[in-house]
Scaffold this motif. Structure first.
Motif, mmCIF file in Angstrom:
data_model
loop_
_atom_site.group_PDB
_atom_site.id
_atom_site.type_symbol
_atom_site.label_atom_id
_atom_site.label_comp_id
_atom_site.label_asym_id
_atom_site.label_seq_id
_atom_site.Cartn_x
_atom_site.Cartn_y
_atom_site.Cartn_z
ATOM 1 N N TYR A 135 74.593 123.926 149.827
ATOM 2 C CA TYR A 135 74.214 124.634 148.601
ATOM 3 C C TYR A 135 75.361 125.582 148.263
ATOM 4 O O TYR A 135 75.288 126.783 148.495
ATOM 5 C CB TYR A 135 72.894 125.396 148.791
ATOM 6 N N LYS A 170 76.438 129.724 145.285
ATOM 7 C CA LYS A 170 75.609 130.912 145.481
ATOM 8 C C LYS A 170 76.146 132.075 144.663
ATOM 9 O O LYS A 170 77.301 132.076 144.235
ATOM 10 C CB LYS A 170 75.554 131.292 146.964
ATOM 11 N N PHE A 209 75.944 128.287 138.731
ATOM 12 C CA PHE A 209 74.805 129.118 139.099
ATOM 13 C C PHE A 209 74.021 129.541 137.858
ATOM 14 O O PHE A 209 72.781 129.547 137.861
ATOM 15 C CB PHE A 209 75.280 130.352 139.872
ATOM 16 N N ALA A 248 68.686 134.686 144.816
ATOM 17 C CA ALA A 248 68.023 133.375 144.803
ATOM 18 C C ALA A 248 68.271 132.692 143.465
ATOM 19 O O ALA A 248 68.621 133.347 142.471
ATOM 20 C CB ALA A 248 66.524 133.557 145.041
ATOM 21 N N PRO A 249 68.130 131.368 143.390
ATOM 22 C CA PRO A 249 68.285 130.678 142.107
ATOM 23 C C PRO A 249 67.455 131.345 141.021
ATOM 24 O O PRO A 249 66.289 131.700 141.237
ATOM 25 C CB PRO A 249 67.780 129.262 142.409
ATOM 26 N N ALA A 253 69.274 124.734 142.116
ATOM 27 C CA ALA A 253 70.414 125.126 142.949
ATOM 28 C C ALA A 253 71.264 123.892 143.170
ATOM 29 O O ALA A 253 70.747 122.821 143.496
ATOM 30 C CB ALA A 253 69.943 125.688 144.289
ATOM 31 N N HIS A 299 73.268 121.188 144.842
ATOM 32 C CA HIS A 299 73.145 120.644 146.205
ATOM 33 C C HIS A 299 74.052 119.437 146.356
ATOM 34 O O HIS A 299 74.194 118.633 145.432
ATOM 35 C CB HIS A 299 71.692 120.226 146.458
ATOM 36 N N THR A 325 71.096 130.660 152.547
ATOM 37 C CA THR A 325 70.895 129.306 152.034
ATOM 38 C C THR A 325 69.423 128.926 152.009
ATOM 39 O O THR A 325 69.004 128.087 151.200
ATOM 40 C CB THR A 325 71.705 128.306 152.874
ATOM 41 N N TYR A 375 67.973 128.968 148.706
ATOM 42 C CA TYR A 375 68.370 127.899 147.786
ATOM 43 C C TYR A 375 67.762 126.554 148.152
ATOM 44 O O TYR A 375 67.620 125.684 147.290
ATOM 45 C CB TYR A 375 69.907 127.774 147.782
ATOM 46 N N HIS A 389 65.566 123.808 145.981
ATOM 47 C CA HIS A 389 65.656 124.052 144.538
ATOM 48 C C HIS A 389 66.505 123.014 143.816
ATOM 49 O O HIS A 389 66.762 123.160 142.622
ATOM 50 C CB HIS A 389 66.196 125.461 144.269
ATOM 51 N N GLU A 390 66.938 121.980 144.537
ATOM 52 C CA GLU A 390 67.628 120.891 143.863
ATOM 53 C C GLU A 390 66.596 120.024 143.138
ATOM 54 O O GLU A 390 65.411 120.045 143.480
ATOM 55 C CB GLU A 390 68.429 120.043 144.858
#
Length: 570
Positions: free
Chosen positions: A193, A196, A255, A353-354, A363, A365, A485, A488, A491-492
């Motif tokens: 991820y 960030k 991001f 965080a996302p 996020a 990935h 991480t 994240y 969140h993909e």
């Protein structure tokens, strides 16, 4: 927004402790070989490492092998302790053809073109390796030897790894079924991820603000950083948000865009119902650009973030007079602030965080740092004896013990077995390897191959390394990244185009490569022009989309769709 190899190497060198299983500071004078007893996390490293070994009462003359590789700082491969160890273990004599990191790619291409090439190439993926196109080209020409039979006969650990991790086999198996080379299979959790955001929480607390959770809250935080003098020097010198243009998650757009539509920070590809599409033509992409432009117009984004390299980015993060950076984009904060003992600002930067945007909370990935292609290949110059010795050598590095001795340094020099109070990086994981910190002033240990030996580091292996529980101490840095991480993870998008592992039809490879370059450059150039106002999102959007069609976007997507449909990554 091209990858800057030199800066990438500098980042990796400066932050070698990020990868607990990667390099070490290679220093000391011991030449004691590793004790192979009970070193592996699976309890059978000794047996596995011995498969195909040459420890006999009377050894034959060592098998000569010539390996093309790179010369990394602090490591001399011909005199290296791991080199001595494996030469003795596998009864081989390695003739290294060494090259400077910044010229390895050109030298590799020259050697192949001239026909005067070695028995094998062994290259860190982050410096230079064979691309998928290279693998197919030289594999079809017969320059690269298929490894399938060698693996079946002499490499039980590689074979087992491919059964355990089918992705590894997918990365390495060409469309014709041949394995012409091996990737560096490093499942780096925090690398998976990369995009960030690290926020100055000291400033956040000083201004009485909460950690932002939405795109609009994030904008308000940046506005406060710009206007409320959080560094307290009475000057409007704060830089609310910055980044740079290399890899390692430092570009600011992904991001921010992930609150609108998924940005893969590669080729801007999405999947929808199994269909490959371009994110960069969607209404959500346009809306995301409008949001990012609003930040730029209000001087909340450093203009240098779209042009500067990592060195310039770090000068902002480590500004000499006073702290001026509010937020930094990056896979990890050591890209833009110092994290070593006595640092001034490291603890101030903590992960965001996302962000929840109008349409998404994604996020970026990827495969956790696994680059498609091949870091290790054997050529048709190698004798049968050399081929066997080489595959046995690499097979040893597919054991926990071999991977650690090769990449981190020899046992007793750069790592040791953990004690009862040592804590592994992974939650609930039994610690197996404990790095021995280098002492200030020590000469390089020269006991590891560092990235040259990165072969098989699945997440379970990396999680078994001892890490300090103090996340703001450099010895606990990877735990800090691991914890960040977790914010994240998941969140993909549910559908994710695996651009890193699909193999394009060889007959369409050159066409796809040209289309990819032209389309990617066009998207990024227009992205910047829209954000900075050189193009108007309302007036020029339709022309921009039409321009993509003129670059044969549909044909590019057609080729990728075909590759995806044929992939076992579906």
């Amino acid at each position: 927004m091209k990858k800057r190899i030199g800066s990438a190497v500098a980042i990796l060198a400066a932050c070698s402790m990020i990868l607990a299983a990667c390099g070490s500071n290679d220093s000391g004078n011991s030449n004691k070989p590793a004790n192979t007893a009970n070193a592996g996390s699976n309890g059978n490293a000794t047996q596995a490492a011995g498969n195909g070994g040459t420890d006999t009462a009377a050894k034959a003359d060592p098998t000569p092998v010539k390996i093309f590789s790179i010369q990394e700082s602090g490591i001399d491969l011909p005199t290296n302790k791991f080199t001595t160890f494996v030469e003795d273990k596998f009864n081989m004599k390695i003739n290294w053809e060494l090259n400077a990191s910044d010229g390895a790619k050109e030298k590799r291409q020259i050697s192949l073109a001239s026909g005067d090439y070695p028995d094998a190439y062994m290259l860190p993926a982050y410096i230079d390796q064979f691309s998928q196109a290279d693998v197919l080209k030289y594999g079809k020409q017969g320059v690269l030897v298929p490894l399938n039979d060698l693996i079946d006969q002499y490499a039980p650990n590689i074979k087992k790894a491919m059964e355990t991790d089918p992705e590894l086999k997918s990365f390495s198996t060409a469309p014709d079924g041949n394995i012409y080379g091996l990737v560096a299979y490093a499942q780096c959790f925090h690398c998976s991820y990369p995009n960030k955001m690290w926020l100055n929480t000291t400033w956040l607390d000083k201004l009485g603000l909460q950690m932002p959770t939405t795109t609009e809250e994030f904008k308000k935080v940046l506005e406060a950083f710009k206007t409320k003098d959080p560094n307290g020097n009475g000057k409007a010198d704060e830089v609310p948000l910055s980044g740079s243009v290399e890899d390692f998650g430092v570009r600011v757009v992904p991001f921010l865009m992930n609150g609108f539509v998924y940005d893969d920070d590669r080729n801007y590809l999405n999947l929808s119902g199994g269909k490959v599409i371009s994110a960069a033509t969607t209404p959500e992409w346009k809306e995301g650009l409008q949001y990012i432009k609003s930040l730029y117009d209000e001087k909340l984004i450093d203009p240098g973030a779209f042009t500067q390299n990592a060195e310039a980015f770090k000068k902002i993060g480590e500004n000499a007079d006073t702290q001026i950076l509010g937020a930094g984009a990056g896979m990890h904060p050591a890209i833009f602030v110092n994290i070593d003992a006595g640092n001034k600002y490291s603890k101030d930067y903590n992960p965001v965080a996302p962000l929840q945007g109008p349409h998404a909370q994604y996020a970026t990935h990827d495969a956790g740092g696994v680059a498609p292609g091949a870091k290790f290949v054997i050529t048709n110059k190698a004798s049968k004896e050399a081929q066997i010795a080489l595959i046995k050598l690499v097979d040893y590095m597919f054991t926990p013990e071999g991977q650690t001795n090769g990449a981190s340094g020899m046992e007793g020099i750069d790592w040791e077995k953990p004690g009862p109070d040592d804590v592994a990086l992974g939650e609930g994981v039994t610690a197996q390897f404990k790095p021995i910190p280098a002492k200030e002033g020590d000469a390089p240990h020269n006991a590891s191959w560092s990235g040259v030996a990165h072969f098989y580091m699945p997440k379970a292996y990396r999680d078994s390394f001892v890490q300090s529980t103090d996340i703001y101490n450099s010895a606990g840095y990877e735990r800090r990244l691991y914890n960040a991480t977790l914010l994240y993870q998941g969140h993909e998008p549910k559908e994710l185009f695996p651009a890193w592992s699909v193999w394009i039809d060889p007959t369409e490879m050159d066409e796809a490569s040209m289309l990819q370059t032209n389309i990617k450059n066009y998207i990024e150039q227009n992205e910047l022009q829209f954000i900075t106002g050189n193009k108007d999102l309302n007036k020029d959007w339709d022309a921009y989309v039409k321009g993509l069609q003129g670059l044969k976007l549909d044909r590019y997507l057609e080729i990728l769709q075909k590759a995806y449909d044929a992939s076992n990554q579906k």
